[in-house]
Write a protein that holds these residues in place. Structure first.
Motif, PDB file in Angstrom:
ATOM      1  N   PRO A 118     -17.053  -0.330  -4.227  1.00 42.39           N
ATOM      2  CA  PRO A 118     -17.191   1.236  -3.824  1.00 42.39           C
ATOM      3  C   PRO A 118     -15.822   2.040  -3.258  1.00 42.39           C
ATOM      4  O   PRO A 118     -15.829   3.003  -3.267  1.00 42.39           O
ATOM      5  N   ASN A 119     -15.114   1.132  -2.579  1.00 45.16           N
ATOM      6  CA  ASN A 119     -14.096   1.711  -1.746  1.00 45.16           C
ATOM      7  C   ASN A 119     -12.772   1.507  -2.475  1.00 45.16           C
ATOM      8  O   ASN A 119     -11.726   1.743  -1.824  1.00 45.16           O
ATOM      9  N   ASP A 120     -12.840   0.805  -3.323  1.00 46.70           N
ATOM     10  CA  ASP A 120     -11.549   0.483  -4.237  1.00 46.70           C
ATOM     11  C   ASP A 120     -10.890   1.879  -4.629  1.00 46.70           C
ATOM     12  O   ASP A 120     -11.654   2.608  -5.582  1.00 46.70           O
ATOM     13  N   LYS A 121      -9.819   2.218  -4.448  1.00 42.83           N
ATOM     14  CA  LYS A 121      -9.187   3.286  -4.788  1.00 42.83           C
ATOM     15  C   LYS A 121      -8.475   3.096  -6.278  1.00 42.83           C
ATOM     16  O   LYS A 121      -7.739   1.814  -6.376  1.00 42.83           O
ATOM     17  N   LEU A 122      -8.449   4.056  -7.279  1.00 42.73           N
ATOM     18  CA  LEU A 122      -7.640   3.672  -8.567  1.00 42.73           C
ATOM     19  C   LEU A 122      -6.152   4.469  -8.245  1.00 42.73           C
ATOM     20  O   LEU A 122      -6.091   5.653  -7.842  1.00 42.73           O
ATOM     21  N   LEU A 123      -5.136   3.848  -8.227  1.00 44.35           N
ATOM     22  CA  LEU A 123      -3.586   4.411  -7.980  1.00 44.35           C
ATOM     23  C   LEU A 123      -2.779   3.927  -9.128  1.00 44.35           C
ATOM     24  O   LEU A 123      -2.960   2.810  -9.823  1.00 44.35           O
ATOM     25  N   PRO A 124      -1.640   4.639  -9.505  1.00 40.17           N
ATOM     26  CA  PRO A 124      -0.695   4.335 -10.536  1.00 40.17           C
ATOM     27  C   PRO A 124      -0.089   2.853 -10.196  1.00 40.17           C
ATOM     28  O   PRO A 124       0.229   2.302 -11.418  1.00 40.17           O
TER      29      PRO A 124
END
Length: 151
Positions: A57-63
């Motif tokens: 739930p706290n994993d951010k999606l980043l380039p």
């Protein structure tokens, strides 16, 4: 698009790529995509990656994350190494870290005949051509031609 990606990637073989930075495989892959297809690849990313159901739930999606281009919106998913074509992106799972089983953790560019070119974190930052490991292979993507802008 495939020939542009291969032409941009091959000169990197056995060369060092920015040792000491995190997520090097995707940074290198994006550099190749930018060189071959345009600056929009610097920040292009999905919010619906194929492995989203495995992320916390706290994993951010980043380039700079491997799964940032692993989505139906960018092209056709390839389910086997044998079906990959030169220029397809290759996604590996479970290659490092405390991620859930199946999370995409490595990316490279298919060359055909079961080989790919990639920048590994574990080899002191060199770009290598190697066999795609069956045990870690998750999928590939054949990017949409429309994503490659004329240079």
């Amino acid at each position: 698009m495939a020939s542009k990606l291969i032409r941009a990637a091959l000169p990197w073989e056995d060369k060092e790529y920015r040792v000491g930075k995190a997520e090097q495989c995707m940074n290198w892959t994006r550099e190749i995509l930018v060189a071959a297809c345009g600056p929009h690849f610097k920040t292009l990313e999905t919010q619906n990656p194929w492995d989203a159901h495995l992320l916390g739930p706290n994993d951010k999606l980043l380039p700079e994350h491997v799964d940032s281009l692993a989505a139906d919106e960018f092209g056709q998913k390839i389910a086997s190494i044998a079906a990959l074509q030169a220029g397809d992106l290759v996604f590996l799972k479970n290659t490092y870290g405390n991620w859930a089983d199946g999370v995409l953790t490595h990316v490279g560019i298919a060359l055909g005949d079961g080989k790919y070119i990639h920048r590994m974190t574990s080899n002191d930052g060199f770009v290598k051509i190697e066999e795609i490991p069956q045990s870690d292979f998750d999928s590939g993507i054949r990017l949409k031609e429309s994503l490659c802008q004329p240079q």
